[in-house]
Design a protein around this motif. Structure first.
Motif, short mmCIF file in Angstrom:
data_model
loop_
_atom_site.label_atom_id
_atom_site.label_comp_id
_atom_site.label_asym_id
_atom_site.label_seq_id
_atom_site.Cartn_x
_atom_site.Cartn_y
_atom_site.Cartn_z
N MET A 85 90.13 65.39 3.41
CA MET A 85 91.19 65.00 4.34
C MET A 85 91.25 63.48 4.48
O MET A 85 92.33 62.88 4.52
N ARG B 123 98.22 59.94 11.26
CA ARG B 123 97.25 61.02 11.43
C ARG B 123 97.13 61.80 10.12
O ARG B 123 98.12 61.94 9.39
N HIS C 101 99.63 66.45 11.44
CA HIS C 101 100.57 66.19 12.54
C HIS C 101 100.96 64.71 12.61
O HIS C 101 100.97 64.09 13.66
N ARG D 199 102.04 65.05 23.23
CA ARG D 199 102.68 64.59 21.98
C ARG D 199 103.13 65.82 21.21
O ARG D 199 102.32 66.69 20.90
N LEU E 62 94.89 71.24 22.16
CA LEU E 62 95.80 71.10 21.02
C LEU E 62 96.30 72.46 20.63
O LEU E 62 95.50 73.39 20.41
N TYR F 252 89.10 77.38 4.76
CA TYR F 252 89.93 76.21 4.98
C TYR F 252 90.14 75.35 3.73
O TYR F 252 91.26 74.84 3.51
N GLN G 251 94.94 78.86 19.05
CA GLN G 251 94.57 79.62 17.84
C GLN G 251 93.09 79.97 17.80
O GLN G 251 92.73 81.11 17.53
N PHE H 111 94.39 62.60 20.16
CA PHE H 111 94.05 63.89 20.78
C PHE H 111 92.94 64.52 19.94
O PHE H 111 92.94 64.39 18.71
N ARG I 135 86.28 70.73 13.16
CA ARG I 135 87.24 69.78 13.75
C ARG I 135 86.53 68.60 14.42
O ARG I 135 87.13 67.56 14.61
N TYR J 132 88.45 65.18 13.29
CA TYR J 132 89.31 64.36 14.16
C TYR J 132 88.71 62.97 14.33
O TYR J 132 89.43 61.98 14.38
N SER K 6 89.60 61.04 11.13
CA SER K 6 91.03 60.68 11.05
C SER K 6 91.37 59.58 12.06
O SER K 6 92.05 58.60 11.73
N THR K 7 90.89 59.74 13.29
CA THR K 7 91.22 58.77 14.33
C THR K 7 90.58 57.42 14.01
O THR K 7 91.23 56.38 14.13
N ARG L 93 92.48 55.72 11.03
CA ARG L 93 93.81 55.15 11.29
C ARG L 93 93.75 53.98 12.26
O ARG L 93 94.48 53.00 12.09
#
Ligand code: HEM
Length: 359
Positions: free
Chosen positions: A28, A44, A47, A84, A127, A142, A203, A310, A329, A333, A336-337, A340
């Motif tokens: 990812m 992100r 999303h 968001r 989320l 996954y 989910q 988030f 996750r 996350y 990713s956060t 960026r």
């Protein structure tokens, strides 16, 4: 049926989990870096495209029965919230291609022991996406989803087909387990309607104080039926539909908890299994309200897309995410956060209240 109490045995580390987690996060992060290189701006890793960033309030219902008065819902009180609304792909595509829709809420100023104190702040993020289950619902499944995304990364139309395939995956999974696929799942591939009328789901399961639950967000009053209303044409048709909605009226949702009442039929380790609503209904715990506002001013968009983050792990121990997909996750996350914010040269800061969110 009575709600089953939480204990540590609801989770079981899966075979090869550590290696698979590393592989997922690395793949990812590589996709995110490729996109950042192309755009000269980091988005992100999932999303990426927002449609609205809205300020509101979450009012916890009074007189909840003890099994629902848990965690941040243990007292009737009102919290400030920023949300968001997004589409699921990790790149910016035309809204004319249907996509799963995301609804992330940040409940501000909650009390309780923090899961990741290093993130700072006192907020609780939930989320949600507009299906009840995640097709690739285990850490073993996954990577297949990532392969689908990677193979179609440069072709939005093909990506659309990939998303449709994922939807069929969801149906197959649900059907294999003897459940009835919901209308949202059946309609995913062809429907492209106003997301404000959708029902959103975590989910996967979370700890719900002394119990275990999945949460959902259901449209109320004027929003009902909007999910039958086509959003029209245009690259940013969803943003346009949401902006014109919030110029004239607000939006109300009911936040609901579905408590785990059967460990075997309602597992936490596989988020592709639909928890039967007949066995345990979604029960209202709080009302989420957004008033008339401009949800996409330039200041709002930049704050929502670039500054805000988030994360299901940004919250209190009483609502710890549960199951292998939730465990993966945690590093996903963060990666990713961190990437960026680093590439966009922005500090990471949790908002303290709605006063920190620009109009
Ligand atoms: C359990 C089902 C899941 C739901 C309901 C969900 C929902 C969401 C939502 C709504 C967002 C957008 C948040 C925002 O607006 O900032 C998001 C972002 C993201 N999701 Fe998920 N997601 C799920 C599973 C996963 C999984 C399994 C992974 C990876 C293994 C993942 C990775 C990410 C990443 C990396 C972001 C971007 C984080 C950032 O840079 O801020 N998600 N997700």
């Amino acid at each position: 049926m009575t709600a089953l109490p939480y204990d540590d045995t609801v989770e079981q580390i899966q075979e090869d989990e550590a290696r698979l987690t590393q592989e997922i996060v690395a793949r990812m992060a590589a996709a995110q870096a490729r996109n950042a290189e192309r755009h000269r701006h980091a988005h992100r890793d999932a999303h990426a495209k927002s449609h609205a960033i809205v300020k509101g309030t979450l009012a916890v219902h009074a007189n909840l029965p003890p099994e629902l008065a848990q965690g941040i819902f243990s007292q009737p009180r009102e919290y400030e919230v920023v949300a968001r609304l997004s589409s699921a792909p990790g790149d910016i595509h035309s809204d004319e291609a249907p996509a799963p829709r995301g609804f992330a809420i940040k409940v501000m100023g909650v009390q309780g022991e923090r899961l990741l104190p290093g993130l700072g702040g006192h907020n609780q993020d939930f989320l949600m996406v507009n299906f009840p289950v995640l097709a690739f619902g285990t850490v073993q499944d996954y990577p297949r989803f990532l392969t689908l995304l990677e193979a179609n990364a440069d072709a939005p139309q093909a990506l659309q087909r990939a998303v449709a395939a994922a939807a069929r995956g969801i149906e197959n999974v649900v059907e294999r387990l003897g459940g009835t696929p919901g209308a949202t799942v059946q309609g995913l591939a062809q429907k492209n309607t106003n997301m404000l009328g959708e029902t959103f789901h975590t989910q996967a399961a979370i700890r719900f104080g002394n119990y275990v639950a999945k949460l959902s967000l259901a449209p109320w009053g004027e929003l009902q039926g909007l999910n039958e209303q086509p959003i029209g044409e245009g690259f940013s048709a969803m943003r346009d539909a949401l902006t014109s909605h919030f110029a004239k009226q607000g939006a109300t949702y009911e936040l609901r908890a579905q408590l785990q009442t059967d460990r075997a039929a309602m597992p936490v380790e596989d988020a592709s299994v639909l928890w039967d609503e007949k066995a345990s209904p979604h029960r209202a715990i709080a009302t989420l309200r957004f008033d008339i506002q401009n949800p996409y001013s330039p200041e709002r968009q930049v704050y929502g897309d670039d500054h805000l983050a988030f994360n299901p792990w940004n919250g209190v121990a009483a609502h710890r995410p549960l199951g292998s997909i939730m465990r993966v996750r945690r590093p996903a996350y963060e990666s990713s956060t961190a990437q960026r914010h680093r590439l966009n040269a922005l500090p990471r800061r949790e908002p303290g209240s709605l006063a920190d969110i620009p109009d």
